[in-house]
Design a protein around this motif. Structure first.
Motif, short mmCIF file in Angstrom:
data_model
loop_
_atom_site.label_atom_id
_atom_site.label_comp_id
_atom_site.label_asym_id
_atom_site.label_seq_id
_atom_site.Cartn_x
_atom_site.Cartn_y
_atom_site.Cartn_z
N ALA A 23 0.84 -1.20 0.00
CA ALA A 23 0.00 0.00 0.00
C ALA A 23 0.87 1.25 0.00
CB ALA A 23 -0.93 -0.01 1.22
N PHE A 24 1.91 1.27 0.82
CA PHE A 24 2.84 2.41 0.83
C PHE A 24 3.56 2.54 -0.51
CE2 PHE A 24 2.87 2.30 5.61
CZ PHE A 24 2.39 3.60 5.77
N PHE A 27 1.37 4.34 -2.82
CA PHE A 27 1.41 5.77 -2.49
C PHE A 27 2.69 6.41 -3.02
CE2 PHE A 27 3.10 9.01 0.37
CZ PHE A 27 2.12 9.99 0.22
N ARG A 28 3.83 5.75 -2.81
CA ARG A 28 5.11 6.32 -3.27
C ARG A 28 5.14 6.43 -4.79
NH1 ARG A 28 7.18 2.95 0.67
NH2 ARG A 28 7.78 1.43 -0.89
N VAL A 43 -4.75 9.79 -3.63
CA VAL A 43 -3.87 9.07 -2.71
C VAL A 43 -4.50 7.72 -2.35
CG1 VAL A 43 -2.93 9.08 -0.36
CG2 VAL A 43 -2.69 11.09 -1.82
N VAL A 44 -5.78 7.72 -2.06
CA VAL A 44 -6.47 6.46 -1.74
C VAL A 44 -6.41 5.52 -2.94
CG1 VAL A 44 -8.71 5.44 -1.20
CG2 VAL A 44 -7.92 7.45 0.06
N THR A 47 -2.94 4.09 -3.24
CA THR A 47 -2.71 3.13 -2.17
C THR A 47 -3.41 1.81 -2.48
OG1 THR A 47 -2.49 4.93 -0.59
CG2 THR A 47 -2.96 2.75 0.30
N GLY A 50 -1.53 -0.07 -5.19
CA GLY A 50 -0.38 -0.76 -4.62
C GLY A 50 -0.79 -2.01 -3.86
N LEU A 51 -1.87 -1.90 -3.12
CA LEU A 51 -2.38 -3.05 -2.36
C LEU A 51 -2.81 -4.17 -3.31
CD1 LEU A 51 -2.98 -4.03 0.50
CD2 LEU A 51 -5.24 -2.99 0.29
N GLU A 165 6.16 -1.20 -6.32
CA GLU A 165 6.24 0.22 -6.69
C GLU A 165 6.58 0.42 -8.17
OE1 GLU A 165 8.39 4.34 -5.21
OE2 GLU A 165 8.54 2.55 -3.99
#
Length: 178
Positions: A23-24, A27-28, A43-44, A47, A50-51, A165
Motif C-alpha cells: 500500500a505504501f 502511495f510512493r 492518494v487512496v 494506495t 499498490g495493495l 512500486e
C-alpha cells in the motif's frame, strides 16, 4: 511454543507487513505526481492500486512455500525449517517497521516544520534502505536455521514487495498527467 506452532501467526504477520508495504509502495509511486491541495481520492486510489498489485505478487511466496513443502522428502522437517526461517526473516522487518512507525508518528504529531524534517530525515532514507533490509531478512532466514527452503521463500517474498512500486508506477503513473 515451538516455531512450528507459531508458523500460521508468522505467516499472517509477514503477509500483513507485505500488504502494508505494498500500500505504501502504491502511495510512493503516486507521490509528487499531483499538485492539487486536496488529493485524498488520488492518494487512496494509488494506495489501493499498490495493495492490489502487492496482493497478486505476494501469491508468489505463498505458492513457492507450498511447492517447497510438496517437493520435500521430509515435510515435517521442511515445515520446521520454514517456520525457523520466518522468525529470522521477521526480526529485521520488525526493526525496520518500528523505525518507519516512529517516523510516521513524528510526522503526524509534530508541528509542521518538525514533521517535515521527520518525513525527509526519517522516511526518505528508510525507503532507500528497503532492499538492504530485505537482504538482511534473507540473511536472517539462514542465521535462524531456515536453510535453503526458507531462503528461497524469503527471496521470492522480498522480490515480490520490491516489484510493487515499479509495477504500479509503470502501469498508472509513468506518463505525465495532463
Amino acid at each position: 511454543m515451538t516455531p512450528q506452532d507459531a508458523a500460521p501467526a508468522l505467516a499472517v504477520t509477514l503477509t500483513a507487513l507485505g500488504l502494508v508495504d505494498s500500500a505504501f509502495s502504491g502511495f510512493r509511486a503516486h507521490a509528487g505526481r499531483d499538485a492539487r491541495i486536496r488529493k485524498h481520492r488520488a492518494v487512496v486510489r494509488a494506495t489501493l492500486r499498490g495493495l492490489a498489485v502487492g496482493t497478486g505478487l505476494l501469491l508468489a511466496p505463498v505458492l513457492t512455500a507450498g511447492a517447497v513443502l510438496l517437493a520435500a522428502a521430509d515435510r515435517d522437517r521442511t515445515y520446521a525449517a520454514l517456520a525457523e526461517g520466518a522468525i529470522g526473516f521477521l526480526v529485521p522487518l520488525a526493526c525496520y517497521t518500528t523505525a518507519v512507525l516512529l517516523s510516521l508518528a513524528a510526522y503526524l504529531v509534530l508541528p509542521f516544520r518538525a514533521s517535515t524534517l521527520a518525513l525527509v530525515a526519517g522516511l526518505g532514507p528508510l525507503t532507500l534502505l528497503r532492499p538492504l533490509v530485505l537482504a538482511a531478512a534473507c540473511a536472517g532466514t539462514l542465521a535462524s536455521g531456515g536453510g535453503a527452503p526458507a531462503l528461497l521463500v524469503g527471496a521470492v517474498a522480498g522480490a515480490a514487495v520490491l516489484c510493487v512500486e515499479p509495477l504500479v508506477h509503470r502501469r498508472w503513473y509513468a506518463a505525465p498527467q495532463r
